[in-house]
Design a protein around this motif. Structure first.
Motif, PDB file in Angstrom:
ATOM      1  N   ASP A 184      10.175   4.451 -19.683  1.00 35.79           N
ATOM      2  CA  ASP A 184      11.043   5.119 -18.718  1.00 35.79           C
ATOM      3  C   ASP A 184      12.423   5.297 -19.333  1.00 35.79           C
ATOM      4  O   ASP A 184      12.730   4.759 -20.392  1.00 35.79           O
ATOM      5  CB  ASP A 184      11.122   4.338 -17.396  1.00 35.79           C
ATOM      6  CG  ASP A 184      11.369   2.850 -17.627  1.00 35.79           C
ATOM      7  OD1 ASP A 184      11.276   2.396 -18.785  1.00 35.79           O
ATOM      8  OD2 ASP A 184      11.641   2.127 -16.653  1.00 35.79           O
ATOM      9  N   ARG A 228      16.468   3.335 -18.134  1.00 33.40           N
ATOM     10  CA  ARG A 228      16.073   1.935 -18.247  1.00 33.40           C
ATOM     11  C   ARG A 228      14.834   1.802 -19.121  1.00 33.40           C
ATOM     12  O   ARG A 228      14.229   2.800 -19.526  1.00 33.40           O
ATOM     13  CB  ARG A 228      15.819   1.348 -16.859  1.00 33.40           C
ATOM     14  CG  ARG A 228      17.054   1.344 -15.964  1.00 33.40           C
ATOM     15  CD  ARG A 228      16.795   0.542 -14.707  1.00 33.40           C
ATOM     16  NE  ARG A 228      17.953   0.562 -13.815  1.00 33.40           N
ATOM     17  CZ  ARG A 228      18.077  -0.209 -12.737  1.00 33.40           C
ATOM     18  NH1 ARG A 228      17.110  -1.047 -12.407  1.00 33.40           N
ATOM     19  NH2 ARG A 228      19.162  -0.131 -11.993  1.00 33.40           N
ATOM     20  N   GLY A 237      11.999  -0.558 -16.441  1.00 35.46           N
ATOM     21  CA  GLY A 237      12.745  -0.803 -15.219  1.00 35.46           C
ATOM     22  C   GLY A 237      13.924  -1.742 -15.368  1.00 35.46           C
ATOM     23  O   GLY A 237      14.548  -2.112 -14.367  1.00 35.46           O
ATOM     24  N   ARG A 238      14.297  -2.106 -16.583  1.00 36.28           N
ATOM     25  CA  ARG A 238      15.377  -3.077 -16.826  1.00 36.28           C
ATOM     26  C   ARG A 238      16.423  -2.461 -17.752  1.00 36.28           C
ATOM     27  O   ARG A 238      16.108  -1.663 -18.629  1.00 36.28           O
ATOM     28  CB  ARG A 238      14.804  -4.339 -17.471  1.00 36.28           C
ATOM     29  CG  ARG A 238      13.708  -5.023 -16.669  1.00 36.28           C
ATOM     30  CD  ARG A 238      12.895  -5.948 -17.557  1.00 36.28           C
ATOM     31  NE  ARG A 238      13.738  -6.976 -18.168  1.00 36.28           N
ATOM     32  CZ  ARG A 238      13.594  -8.276 -17.949  1.00 36.28           C
ATOM     33  NH1 ARG A 238      12.637  -8.730 -17.150  1.00 36.28           N
ATOM     34  NH2 ARG A 238      14.378  -9.144 -18.541  1.00 36.28           N
ATOM     35  N   TYR A 282       2.042  -4.114 -14.539  1.00 39.44           N
ATOM     36  CA  TYR A 282       2.927  -3.157 -15.209  1.00 39.44           C
ATOM     37  C   TYR A 282       2.154  -1.959 -15.775  1.00 39.44           C
ATOM     38  O   TYR A 282       2.674  -0.847 -15.830  1.00 39.44           O
ATOM     39  CB  TYR A 282       3.730  -3.853 -16.310  1.00 39.44           C
ATOM     40  CG  TYR A 282       3.000  -4.039 -17.618  1.00 39.44           C
ATOM     41  CD1 TYR A 282       3.143  -3.119 -18.647  1.00 39.44           C
ATOM     42  CD2 TYR A 282       2.151  -5.132 -17.841  1.00 39.44           C
ATOM     43  CE1 TYR A 282       2.490  -3.284 -19.852  1.00 39.44           C
ATOM     44  CE2 TYR A 282       1.499  -5.305 -19.039  1.00 39.44           C
ATOM     45  CZ  TYR A 282       1.664  -4.376 -20.041  1.00 39.44           C
ATOM     46  OH  TYR A 282       1.011  -4.533 -21.237  1.00 39.44           O
ATOM     47  N   TYR A 339       3.237   2.013 -14.859  1.00 38.55           N
ATOM     48  CA  TYR A 339       3.697   3.000 -15.830  1.00 38.55           C
ATOM     49  C   TYR A 339       2.620   3.959 -16.283  1.00 38.55           C
ATOM     50  O   TYR A 339       2.909   4.914 -17.010  1.00 38.55           O
ATOM     51  CB  TYR A 339       4.323   2.288 -17.039  1.00 38.55           C
ATOM     52  CG  TYR A 339       5.599   1.578 -16.660  1.00 38.55           C
ATOM     53  CD1 TYR A 339       6.759   2.299 -16.387  1.00 38.55           C
ATOM     54  CD2 TYR A 339       5.628   0.196 -16.516  1.00 38.55           C
ATOM     55  CE1 TYR A 339       7.921   1.661 -16.010  1.00 38.55           C
ATOM     56  CE2 TYR A 339       6.788  -0.461 -16.140  1.00 38.55           C
ATOM     57  CZ  TYR A 339       7.931   0.284 -15.882  1.00 38.55           C
ATOM     58  OH  TYR A 339       9.075  -0.353 -15.492  1.00 38.55           O
ATOM     59  N   LYS A 395       3.483   7.463 -15.117  1.00 38.53           N
ATOM     60  CA  LYS A 395       4.565   8.152 -15.821  1.00 38.53           C
ATOM     61  C   LYS A 395       4.119   8.675 -17.179  1.00 38.53           C
ATOM     62  O   LYS A 395       4.558   9.736 -17.629  1.00 38.53           O
ATOM     63  CB  LYS A 395       5.747   7.193 -16.005  1.00 38.53           C
ATOM     64  CG  LYS A 395       6.449   6.832 -14.702  1.00 38.53           C
ATOM     65  CD  LYS A 395       7.702   6.016 -14.973  1.00 38.53           C
ATOM     66  CE  LYS A 395       8.441   5.720 -13.676  1.00 38.53           C
ATOM     67  NZ  LYS A 395       9.685   4.957 -13.900  1.00 38.53           N
TER      68      LYS A 395
END
Length: 342
Positions: free
Chosen positions: A48, A51, A54-55, A69, A73, A76
């Protein structure tokens, strides 16, 4: 055409020059990082953007990710995600260097503000163009992720990087060399500008051909795996042989151009030094290409090959720029650089 002397104070010009040089260094570091990302297959290390998983600070081990996870993802990326901390952090560092590059370009833009009032204004506009293009490059980098390394997007990403490098090289060249005594009275002798354009054009075509080879190699790597490096080259298609054969023409034209430059320019001139640098980089570039073709594609050879290609075209641009009578003053003067009205 009339000569115009900048009213910018020498101290401000030196500050702008140093900042432009540091920005060039950071740009090349970014290109190195991008080459490492491609050569290690880390382009999707962060699924992504902006991020990473997500971080803001990516995970270092699988336990830091939620159990689902892959499911999160898969949508995406339209495929399964397997966490690899080395690839994740390789891509993340590339993004950090990209962000720092944006900061450097912004600082260069701020340093160019005095030129908007005191001239030449085009220095500000070129700096602004570089800043806007870096912003667009960041957006394009996000599209590289969202389009899963689509060949057209990756190639455009590379072309835009070269344009940005050229812009900043122009700004540095103007601040450092224009109007200096070691290049005053330099004319476009022996048609060197035309030869320089030919050399740069061939280098650009070769870089684009190289991106095509890299895209073919991505398919080969996916089929054979990273532990079969010795088999990669033999599995490539016609793109590789076109790229390899085109290098012969590239060497011939560059060699002839460099020879002409060395014949015309006086010993110790800055143009002559850059021409020698072109020859050296071209030689090392050939060695990295040969090592990939015959030594099983060593890991370090891939990013080195790309970076050397960008360094070469940058040096070619510097030689062409310094030699071109369109930009150089013919009246030796001291102080701030002298420009030619266009």
């Amino acid at each position: 055409m009339t000569n115009l002397k900048s009213h910018i104070e020498p101290k401000a010009n030196r500050r702008f020059r140093r900042l432009a040089l540091n920005t060039i260094i950071v740009l090349y570091l970014l290109i190195v990082a991008g080459g490492v990302v491609r050569s290690t297959g880390s382009g999707m290390g962060c699924p992504d953007w902006p991020r990473c998983f997500g971080r803001w600070v990516p995970p270092t081990e699988l336990s830091e990710l939620p159990a689902d996870y892959k499911e999160v993802y898969r949508g995406k990326l339209k495929g399964e995600v397997i966490f690899n901390p080395a690839k994740t952090w390789t891509e993340y560092v590339n993004r950090l260097i990209g962000a720092f590059t944006g900061v450097m370009i912004f600082l260069l833009l701020l340093a160019s503000l005095p030129f908007l009032k005191r001239g030449p204004r085009k220095i500000f506009y070129y700096s602004l163009s570089a800043f806007l293009l870096v912003g667009f490059q960041g957006w394009l980098g996000a599209k590289v992720v969202s389009f899963e390394l689509a060949p057209v997007v990756v190639t455009l990403h590379m072309l835009l990087a070269i344009v940005i490098v050229f812009l900043v090289l122009y700004l540095f060249t103007w601040a450092r060399f224009f109007g200096q005594s070691d290049i005053n009275n330099v004319k476009d002798k022996a048609g060197l500008s035309g030869w320089g354009v030919a050399a740069m054009s061939l280098s650009l075509v070769q870089i684009l051909l190289g991106t095509q080879v890299r895209e073919t190699m991505d398919v080969t790597i996916a089929a054979l795996g990273y532990d079969q490096r010795a088999l990669w080259i033999g599995s490539l298609g016609t793109e590789f042989y076109i790229h390899r054969s085109f290098s012969i023409l590239l060497v011939l034209i560059n060699g002839l151009w460099i020879y002409k430059v060395l014949q015309v320019e006086q010993a110790g001139s800055i143009i002559r030094k850059f021409a020698f640098a072109c020859a050296g980089v071209l030689g090392i570039e050939l060695l990295t290409g040969i090592s990939m073709a015959y030594l099983g594609v060593p890991a370090l050879a891939q990013p080195s090959h790309l970076v050397l290609a960008i360094i070469l075209i940058g040096l070619q641009y510097m030689v062409w720029l310094l030699n071109s009578k369109r930009y150089l003053s013919t009246a030796p003067q001291s102080g701030a650089p002298i420009l030619v009205n266009e």
